[in-house]
Design a protein around this motif. Sequence first.
Motif, PDB file in Angstrom:
ATOM      1  N   LEU A 134      16.499  -3.156 -29.984  1.00 16.10           N
ATOM      2  CA  LEU A 134      15.987  -2.079 -29.124  1.00 16.10           C
ATOM      3  C   LEU A 134      14.467  -2.175 -29.021  1.00 16.10           C
ATOM      4  O   LEU A 134      13.759  -1.201 -29.246  1.00 16.10           O
ATOM      5  CB  LEU A 134      16.357  -0.714 -29.713  1.00 16.10           C
ATOM      6  CG  LEU A 134      17.843  -0.387 -29.839  1.00 16.10           C
ATOM      7  CD1 LEU A 134      18.030   0.834 -30.728  1.00 16.10           C
ATOM      8  CD2 LEU A 134      18.466  -0.139 -28.481  1.00 16.10           C
ATOM      9  N   GLU A 135      13.974  -3.360 -28.685  1.00 17.51           N
ATOM     10  CA  GLU A 135      12.524  -3.524 -28.667  1.00 17.51           C
ATOM     11  C   GLU A 135      11.887  -2.765 -27.506  1.00 17.51           C
ATOM     12  O   GLU A 135      12.226  -3.002 -26.345  1.00 17.51           O
ATOM     13  CB  GLU A 135      12.147  -5.008 -28.571  1.00 17.51           C
ATOM     14  CG  GLU A 135      12.296  -5.777 -29.872  1.00 17.51           C
ATOM     15  CD  GLU A 135      13.632  -6.500 -29.991  1.00 17.51           C
ATOM     16  OE1 GLU A 135      14.521  -6.246 -29.155  1.00 17.51           O
ATOM     17  OE2 GLU A 135      13.777  -7.315 -30.918  1.00 17.51           O
ATOM     18  N   VAL A 136      11.000  -1.848 -27.859  1.00 20.03           N
ATOM     19  CA  VAL A 136      10.217  -1.104 -26.873  1.00 20.03           C
ATOM     20  C   VAL A 136       8.793  -1.048 -27.403  1.00 20.03           C
ATOM     21  O   VAL A 136       8.591  -0.851 -28.602  1.00 20.03           O
ATOM     22  CB  VAL A 136      10.739   0.350 -26.704  1.00 20.03           C
ATOM     23  CG1 VAL A 136       9.967   1.077 -25.627  1.00 20.03           C
ATOM     24  CG2 VAL A 136      12.226   0.361 -26.378  1.00 20.03           C
ATOM     25  N   ASP A 137       7.808  -1.224 -26.527  1.00 19.98           N
ATOM     26  CA  ASP A 137       6.415  -1.124 -26.943  1.00 19.98           C
ATOM     27  C   ASP A 137       6.118   0.320 -27.339  1.00 19.98           C
ATOM     28  O   ASP A 137       6.168   1.216 -26.499  1.00 19.98           O
ATOM     29  CB  ASP A 137       5.510  -1.564 -25.788  1.00 19.98           C
ATOM     30  CG  ASP A 137       4.033  -1.356 -26.103  1.00 19.98           C
ATOM     31  OD1 ASP A 137       3.729  -1.035 -27.273  1.00 19.98           O
ATOM     32  OD2 ASP A 137       3.210  -1.503 -25.189  1.00 19.98           O
ATOM     33  N   PRO A 138       5.789   0.556 -28.637  1.00 23.24           N
ATOM     34  CA  PRO A 138       5.594   1.945 -29.078  1.00 23.24           C
ATOM     35  C   PRO A 138       4.432   2.637 -28.375  1.00 23.24           C
ATOM     36  O   PRO A 138       4.393   3.864 -28.317  1.00 23.24           O
ATOM     37  CB  PRO A 138       5.300   1.810 -30.570  1.00 23.24           C
ATOM     38  CG  PRO A 138       5.693   0.432 -30.953  1.00 23.24           C
ATOM     39  CD  PRO A 138       5.615  -0.406 -29.716  1.00 23.24           C
ATOM     40  N   PHE A 139       3.493   1.866 -27.850  1.00 24.73           N
ATOM     41  CA  PHE A 139       2.318   2.483 -27.241  1.00 24.73           C
ATOM     42  C   PHE A 139       2.428   2.600 -25.724  1.00 24.73           C
ATOM     43  O   PHE A 139       1.500   3.039 -25.064  1.00 24.73           O
ATOM     44  CB  PHE A 139       1.051   1.716 -27.632  1.00 24.73           C
ATOM     45  CG  PHE A 139       0.782   1.784 -29.105  1.00 24.73           C
ATOM     46  CD1 PHE A 139       0.227   2.934 -29.660  1.00 24.73           C
ATOM     47  CD2 PHE A 139       1.117   0.727 -29.941  1.00 24.73           C
ATOM     48  CE1 PHE A 139      -0.007   3.016 -31.022  1.00 24.73           C
ATOM     49  CE2 PHE A 139       0.894   0.798 -31.305  1.00 24.73           C
ATOM     50  CZ  PHE A 139       0.327   1.942 -31.852  1.00 24.73           C
ATOM     51  N   ALA A 140       3.566   2.199 -25.164  1.00 22.68           N
ATOM     52  CA  ALA A 140       3.756   2.328 -23.719  1.00 22.68           C
ATOM     53  C   ALA A 140       3.979   3.801 -23.369  1.00 22.68           C
ATOM     54  O   ALA A 140       4.557   4.559 -24.151  1.00 22.68           O
ATOM     55  CB  ALA A 140       4.958   1.504 -23.281  1.00 22.68           C
ATOM     56  N   VAL A 141       3.492   4.185 -22.187  1.00 19.78           N
ATOM     57  CA  VAL A 141       3.731   5.542 -21.706  1.00 19.78           C
ATOM     58  C   VAL A 141       5.126   5.579 -21.075  1.00 19.78           C
ATOM     59  O   VAL A 141       5.493   4.695 -20.292  1.00 19.78           O
ATOM     60  CB  VAL A 141       2.655   5.945 -20.677  1.00 19.78           C
ATOM     61  CG1 VAL A 141       2.995   7.289 -20.026  1.00 19.78           C
ATOM     62  CG2 VAL A 141       1.299   6.025 -21.358  1.00 19.78           C
ATOM     63  N   VAL A 142       5.911   6.592 -21.438  1.00 16.11           N
ATOM     64  CA  VAL A 142       7.320   6.629 -21.038  1.00 16.11           C
ATOM     65  C   VAL A 142       7.502   6.552 -19.522  1.00 16.11           C
ATOM     66  O   VAL A 142       8.406   5.875 -19.024  1.00 16.11           O
ATOM     67  CB  VAL A 142       7.985   7.899 -21.614  1.00 16.11           C
ATOM     68  CG1 VAL A 142       9.324   8.170 -20.957  1.00 16.11           C
ATOM     69  CG2 VAL A 142       8.161   7.743 -23.115  1.00 16.11           C
ATOM     70  N   ALA A 143       6.613   7.213 -18.789  1.00 16.88           N
ATOM     71  CA  ALA A 143       6.767   7.239 -17.329  1.00 16.88           C
ATOM     72  C   ALA A 143       6.700   5.835 -16.726  1.00 16.88           C
ATOM     73  O   ALA A 143       7.229   5.600 -15.639  1.00 16.88           O
ATOM     74  CB  ALA A 143       5.692   8.129 -16.711  1.00 16.88           C
ATOM     75  N   ASP A 144       6.054   4.894 -17.436  1.00 15.72           N
ATOM     76  CA  ASP A 144       5.930   3.534 -16.908  1.00 15.72           C
ATOM     77  C   ASP A 144       7.134   2.657 -17.251  1.00 15.72           C
ATOM     78  O   ASP A 144       7.199   1.505 -16.827  1.00 15.72           O
ATOM     79  CB  ASP A 144       4.673   2.848 -17.480  1.00 15.72           C
ATOM     80  CG  ASP A 144       3.411   3.595 -17.104  1.00 15.72           C
ATOM     81  OD1 ASP A 144       3.451   4.298 -16.075  1.00 15.72           O
ATOM     82  OD2 ASP A 144       2.414   3.488 -17.829  1.00 15.72           O
ATOM     83  N   LEU A 145       8.067   3.167 -18.051  1.00 20.14           N
ATOM     84  CA  LEU A 145       9.179   2.336 -18.513  1.00 20.14           C
ATOM     85  C   LEU A 145      10.357   2.401 -17.550  1.00 20.14           C
ATOM     86  O   LEU A 145      10.552   3.392 -16.861  1.00 20.14           O
ATOM     87  CB  LEU A 145       9.652   2.825 -19.889  1.00 20.14           C
ATOM     88  CG  LEU A 145       8.652   2.699 -21.038  1.00 20.14           C
ATOM     89  CD1 LEU A 145       9.249   3.290 -22.303  1.00 20.14           C
ATOM     90  CD2 LEU A 145       8.271   1.250 -21.274  1.00 20.14           C
ATOM     91  N   SER A 146      11.156   1.351 -17.548  1.00 19.67           N
ATOM     92  CA  SER A 146      12.392   1.356 -16.772  1.00 19.67           C
ATOM     93  C   SER A 146      13.374   2.338 -17.416  1.00 19.67           C
ATOM     94  O   SER A 146      13.209   2.731 -18.568  1.00 19.67           O
ATOM     95  CB  SER A 146      13.005  -0.036 -16.761  1.00 19.67           C
ATOM     96  OG  SER A 146      13.503  -0.345 -18.045  1.00 19.67           O
ATOM     97  N   VAL A 147      14.391   2.691 -16.647  1.00 15.54           N
ATOM     98  CA  VAL A 147      15.368   3.638 -17.168  1.00 15.54           C
ATOM     99  C   VAL A 147      16.042   3.106 -18.438  1.00 15.54           C
ATOM    100  O   VAL A 147      16.251   3.826 -19.404  1.00 15.54           O
ATOM    101  CB  VAL A 147      16.420   3.953 -16.088  1.00 15.54           C
ATOM    102  CG1 VAL A 147      17.526   4.810 -16.660  1.00 15.54           C
ATOM    103  CG2 VAL A 147      15.772   4.658 -14.922  1.00 15.54           C
ATOM    104  N   GLY A 148      16.319   1.795 -18.437  1.00 14.75           N
ATOM    105  CA  GLY A 148      16.949   1.207 -19.609  1.00 14.75           C
ATOM    106  C   GLY A 148      16.061   1.327 -20.841  1.00 14.75           C
ATOM    107  O   GLY A 148      16.531   1.644 -21.943  1.00 14.75           O
TER     108      GLY A 148
END
Lengths: 507, 306
Positions: A134-148
């Motif tokens: 479940l790799e996700v960049d912890p510092f990414a802003v959620v609004a910029d992420l894909s739905v997945g």
Amino acid sequence: MESPHTEALSLRGITKVFPGVLANDDVNLSARRGEILAILGENGAGKSTLVKILYGMYQPDSGTVSVNGRAVGIRSPKDALALGIGMIHQHFTLVPVHTVWENVVLGLDPSSGRPAGGKGAALELEKLGRRYGLEVDPFAVVADLSVGMQQKTEILKALYRSVSILVLDEPTAVLTPGEADNLFAFLREFRAAGNTVLFITHKLGEVMEIADRIEVLRGGRNAGSFLQGEVSERELAARMVGGDIPSVGETLVRPAGRDVLEVRDLWVRGGRGHHAVRGVSFTVRAGEILGIAGVSGNGQEELADCVCGLARQERGEIRLDGRILPREDPGAVFRAGVGYIPADRHREGLVLDMTVEENLVLKNLSAYSRKGFLREGAMRKNAERLIGEYGIRPPLPGSRTASLSGGNQQKVVAAREIEAGRKCIVAVQPTRGLDLGAAAHVHRMLAAARNEGRAVLLVSTELSEVVSLSDTVAVMSGGEIAGIFPRESADLRTIGLLMAGRKGEPS
Amino acid sequence: MILEGLLARAVQMSTPLLLGALGEVMVERTGVMNMAIEGIFLLGAWAGFTGAYITGSLSAGFLCAMAAGVVVGVLYGWITVFLKQHQIVTGVALNILAAGIGIFFYRVLFGVPLLPLTVEPLRPLAVPFLSAIPVLGPALFRQNILTYLAWGAMPLGWWVLFRTRAGLVLRSTGANPEAVDAAGISVERVRFGAVLAASALSGLAGAFYSIGYLGLFSNDMIGGRGWIAFALCFLGNWNPLGALLGAVVFGIADAAAITLQTSGIRMVPNEFLIALPYILTIAATLARKRFNVPASLGTAYTKEEK
């Protein structure tokens, strides 16, 4: 060895009543450790209510919940989390302007021992992400992420709280096929670690792929419990939609006549920019009800909106009595003789603070005004006539619409739209939230309009409603018409399979 | 000399704006506008004066002012957060109530005195050495205790809001209350608590005008400055440091009006100077292009129900 400790979760005799709706009726359910339990059912089968009770968002009217063999009272999501129950909602509960790690640590119990600061949390999240894919960049802003990725964030949020029971409400509804595969891989990994998954869905394919055990709900009740491998898709589909043919409504008084509403190769985009309606064609004739069945979110509402001029028609053509219907102009469609009973009567159908007589002329003000002044006499007469004809209670033109019952509010919408729909009536979920008596009344109104020779397009996620009322039944799935049958030859098992995204036998 | 006086006065006059705006930033970050802020300023001024006059202690006065703020906050929060009534309507009603109630009790307690009753206002405390710096020294380091506190509170507020667990909850509540609810935190409690805290700060801010600066109470002494604190929250983009910047500008405008009035210089009409902070509010609001408005600002949170 079978010991009581292997049972992670058990719900006994859960009953929940909402005003006018029995959402859960004596439902029983249990799930073991190291097991993926699918909860399968149509819209309105009571799946979501059940898991919201489990997560403390609703309180059951009766019944008990046990976790790890102990009876527990879950008063709020906080209690659920403390018991190790995590929930992935269909609509994510993330703060879009915050980063992934901020969303994860929000509301974290300080005694959990997990770091709540940015750096510490990020390290932990990366570890968890690697462990479970479940790799996700912890510092990414959620609004910029894909739905997945947002869904992964939701799951990480639950894992960060060390949940051992994970509830997912229709998790694949928003995912691409690739993302869904990743999700399934994670769920298997999570199960292998001795955890429990409750997977809510109406898609048969997913059930067959991922579940160890399947609990079918129908109309708020248990409708069968199966082990994987013990049951076929057809059997599940039948359990989901119910075995018996629903009571048949009034029969057609005369054969259907000329083509009234013709839809050809219609394409419409949905709210998220994807094609919600993909090349749909059908014809509704005078004196015919065409019912469109399907699980919600398969393009039916976009289709109805587009016919009524409320959604952009990307490609294709819609004709009324042979003439092209005006595009994206709901007023012109209305004046052409198409009435529209929308799915959400409160938002699109009525102004609740206005009176019944005002709502009854809302879409046709030019006929009830002169030089900018309302013709109150004509409005009153119109209201009195419609109240009498359609049995609206209380029979007072001046009563505030909000003070009416849901059924009578719907009668107001239906009265106005059936009056206006001289040629065609489009009705979406016309009985949603109504009790049986009011629903029957609305059904009679639609059947009467059909009997007068109008064309009726009925969209409903209640299969029994579609089958009992329609002369012709169509099934929509994935934005396409998956099948279309005359009522006499409509087979519920086939329809159930088509609704669940499986190809049926050729009809 | 004029410059030195002007700067000192600007720093001083920004004090209540800072306190009010800080509270407003905190509460709006949770999605609630404290629309009663002008009334709370006024009641704070009244309660502060009354408390100080009766007890003879300024500290007691400031405590009374905060208590008065909390009383209004309880009422406002109860109506808007728990009963879920409209924030603007509720705020306007409370402001009208506050405008009458302060002067009413002033007259009940003190009658209509020929000369306004006075107390000794806060005295400046000079910081050794630093206050000796030319021009800036007296401006920054010869102020009263409340001014030091207000200036210190802004970076502290920023730190709480953006660097602590509580701040994350506050910001999340305004941006997506569902997320907070799903995390097992009560949206209502967070919002109610924020309303109370902001109201206490605003009460304190109001008392600055009566007992921190003038030493008397009059019913028109706030004159819209509560609304300026309210606007500073917008102008500062819901950030305490942004609000600080705005408060300095308004402090200078306020100070310039007072300084030029008393110095007898007649460059521009007095009325213009008095109106200046309000003109600046309008201009600055129009000039901002992008706002970080909390997504749920102004709307009550109702749990999903069938």
